[in-house]
Design a protein around this motif. Structure first.
Motif, PDB file in Angstrom:
ATOM      1  N   GLY A  46       0.834  -1.216   0.000  1.00 20.52           N
ATOM      2  CA  GLY A  46       0.000   0.000   0.000  1.00 20.52           C
ATOM      3  C   GLY A  46       0.856   1.248   0.000  1.00 20.52           C
ATOM      4  O   GLY A  46       0.640   2.173  -0.785  1.00 20.52           O
ATOM      5  N   ARG A  47       1.868   1.244   0.859  1.00 18.46           N
ATOM      6  CA  ARG A  47       2.713   2.428   0.966  1.00 18.46           C
ATOM      7  C   ARG A  47       3.479   2.686  -0.332  1.00 18.46           C
ATOM      8  O   ARG A  47       3.504   3.800  -0.830  1.00 18.46           O
ATOM      9  N   SER A  50       1.211   3.824  -3.225  1.00 22.43           N
ATOM     10  CA  SER A  50       0.768   5.218  -3.111  1.00 22.43           C
ATOM     11  C   SER A  50       1.938   6.185  -3.294  1.00 22.43           C
ATOM     12  O   SER A  50       1.778   7.238  -3.913  1.00 22.43           O
ATOM     13  N   LEU A  53       2.614   6.153  -7.121  1.00 27.14           N
ATOM     14  CA  LEU A  53       1.542   6.791  -7.896  1.00 27.14           C
ATOM     15  C   LEU A  53       1.505   8.296  -7.697  1.00 27.14           C
ATOM     16  O   LEU A  53       1.267   9.053  -8.636  1.00 27.14           O
ATOM     17  N   SER A  54       1.736   8.742  -6.438  1.00 26.62           N
ATOM     18  CA  SER A  54       1.485  10.153  -6.187  1.00 26.62           C
ATOM     19  C   SER A  54       2.734  11.030  -6.284  1.00 26.62           C
ATOM     20  O   SER A  54       2.616  12.223  -6.528  1.00 26.62           O
ATOM     21  N   ARG A  55       3.938  10.472  -6.081  1.00 28.93           N
ATOM     22  CA  ARG A  55       5.104  11.372  -6.096  1.00 28.93           C
ATOM     23  C   ARG A  55       6.406  10.616  -6.299  1.00 28.93           C
ATOM     24  O   ARG A  55       7.359  10.747  -5.531  1.00 28.93           O
ATOM     25  N   ARG A 126       7.760  11.629   4.824  1.00 27.81           N
ATOM     26  CA  ARG A 126       7.132  11.296   3.553  1.00 27.81           C
ATOM     27  C   ARG A 126       8.052  10.510   2.632  1.00 27.81           C
ATOM     28  O   ARG A 126       7.619   9.980   1.634  1.00 27.81           O
TER      29      ARG A 126
END
Lengths: 172, 122
Positions: A46-47, A50, A53-55, A126
Motif C-alpha cells: 500500500g505504501r 501510493s 503513484l502520487s510522487r 514522507r
C-alpha cells in the motif's frame, strides 16, 4: 496440517519423502509468523504503490526500494504458506534477502541518506520506506522479523532431519 | 477524519488485540469471544470507510494525502477477514494469537490514517 481430501491422488514420491519437509511451514507458531508477514506485505505494498503513484519523482530510489521490500514480503508470505521443498528454499532466500535488505538499507539511510535520495532520516516522514532506519517507522518489526523467520526455518529443518533419522532407524 | 472516531477504533482494536493475546497465551483456541472481538474491529473499520467517504462531501476533506489514506484503509479492512480465515485454518492457541496481532496492527494503522488524513505532507 491440512487433511487430505479423499479424492486427491497421492503424489508418487509420497512414501519416500520426509513428512516434515513436505508439509507447510505454516503450522503452530509458524502461523503467527505468516500473519505478521502478510500484514507487512499489505502495508508495504500500500505504501509503495501510493508513493509511486502520487510522487515517484521525489525520491525514485527510495520508492523503488519500498516496492522491492513489498515484493519480498509477498514472496516470503507465499513461501511460508506453500508446501514443498522448493517453496522451503524460496522462503530461506526471501527471508535471508529481507534480513540483508533491512540491514543494508537501514545503515545507508542513517549514514548516507543522500545515496537513497532521502532528504531526511525521519522514519515517519514522507520519504521513509519500510527498511529505512532499520524499520523504525514500523516499530522495528522489519528488523526483528527476518531473524525470527530464519530461526523458525532452522527449527523446522532440524525437526525434519530428526524425523528423517528416526524414520531411517525404524526402517533399518 | 474525526479524531473521536479514530480514538474509538484504536481503543476497540487495542482491547481486541490484548484480549486475544491473553486468550491465546492461556492456550485457548479461537472461540466466539475472540472472533466476536475481531468482528467488532471490522465493524469499526466499516464505520471508518463510511466516514472517509462522507466527510469530504460535507466539508471535511483530508488535508493530507488521500491516496495513501485509502491504501491504508483498504489494507486495514482486509486484514481482520484474512486473520479470521487464517486463525480458523488450524484451531489452536496460535490461531487466537493471530487474531490478537491482526487487531493490534489495525490499531497502529488507524492511528497512522489519522495522521495521514490531517497532517500536510505526512
Amino acid at each position: 496440517m491440512r487433511v487430505r481430501a479423499s479424492g486427491d491422488p497421492l503424489p508418487l514420491h509420497y512414501s519416500v519423502s520426509v513428512p516434515e519437509a513436505r508439509s507447510s511451514l505454516a503450522t503452530g507458531l509458524g502461523r503467527v509468523l505468516v500473519i505478521v508477514y502478510a500484514i507487512l506485505a499489505l502495508a508495504a505494498t500500500g505504501r509503495s504503490v501510493s508513493q509511486i503513484l502520487s510522487r515517484f519523482d521525489e525520491a525514485p530510489v527510495a520508492f523503488t526500494l519500498s516496492a522491492l521490500a513489498a515484493v519480498v514480503y509477498i514472496v516470503a508470505t507465499i513461501a511460508l504458506v506453500a508446501k514443498g521443498p522448493v517453496w522451503n528454499r524460496v522462503a530461506w532466500i526471501a527471508i535471508g534477502f529481507e534480513l540483508v535488505g533491512v540491514l543494508v538499507i537501514g545503515a545507508i539511510s542513517l549514514l548516507a541518506p543522500q545515496l537513497l535520495g532521502l532528504p531526511d532520516i525521519n522514519p515517519f516522514g514522507r520519504y521513509a520506506t519500510v527498511w529505512s532506519d532499520f524499520g523504525a517507522g514500523y516499530l522495528c518489526i522489519p528488523l526483528v522479523l527476518p531473524v525470527l523467520g530464519l530461526l523458525w526455518l532452522r527449527s523446522r529443518r532440524d525437526a525434519a532431519r530428526q524425523a528423517a533419522t528416526v524414520d531411517a532407524e525404524v526402517r533399518a | 477524519m474525526i479524531l473521536g472516531l479514530t480514538i474509538a477504533i484504536v481503543v476497540v482494536a487495542l482491547a481486541a488485540g490484548a484480549l486475544n493475546l491473553v486468550l491465546g497465551l492461556l492456550g485457548k483456541a479461537p472461540n466466539d469471544l475472540s472472533l466476536g472481538a475481531l468482528a467488532l474491529v471490522e465493524l469499526a473499520l466499516i464505520a471508518q470507510v463510511v466516514t472517509a467517504i462522507v466527510a469530504p462531501l460535507v466539508g471535511n476533506p483530508p488535508s493530507g494525502n488521500p491516496i495513501e489514506f485509502w491504501a491504508y484503509l483498504i489494507a486495514a479492512v482486509v486484514i481482520p477477514v484474512l486473520a479470521v480465515f487464517w486463525a480458523l485454518g488450524e484451531r489452536n492457541r496460535w490461531g487466537t494469537v493471530v487474531l490478537g496481532i491482526a487487531a493490534l496492527a489495525i490499531a497502529v494503522m488507524v492511528w497512522r490514517m489519522q495522521i495521514i488524513w490531517t497532517v500536510q505532507l505526512a
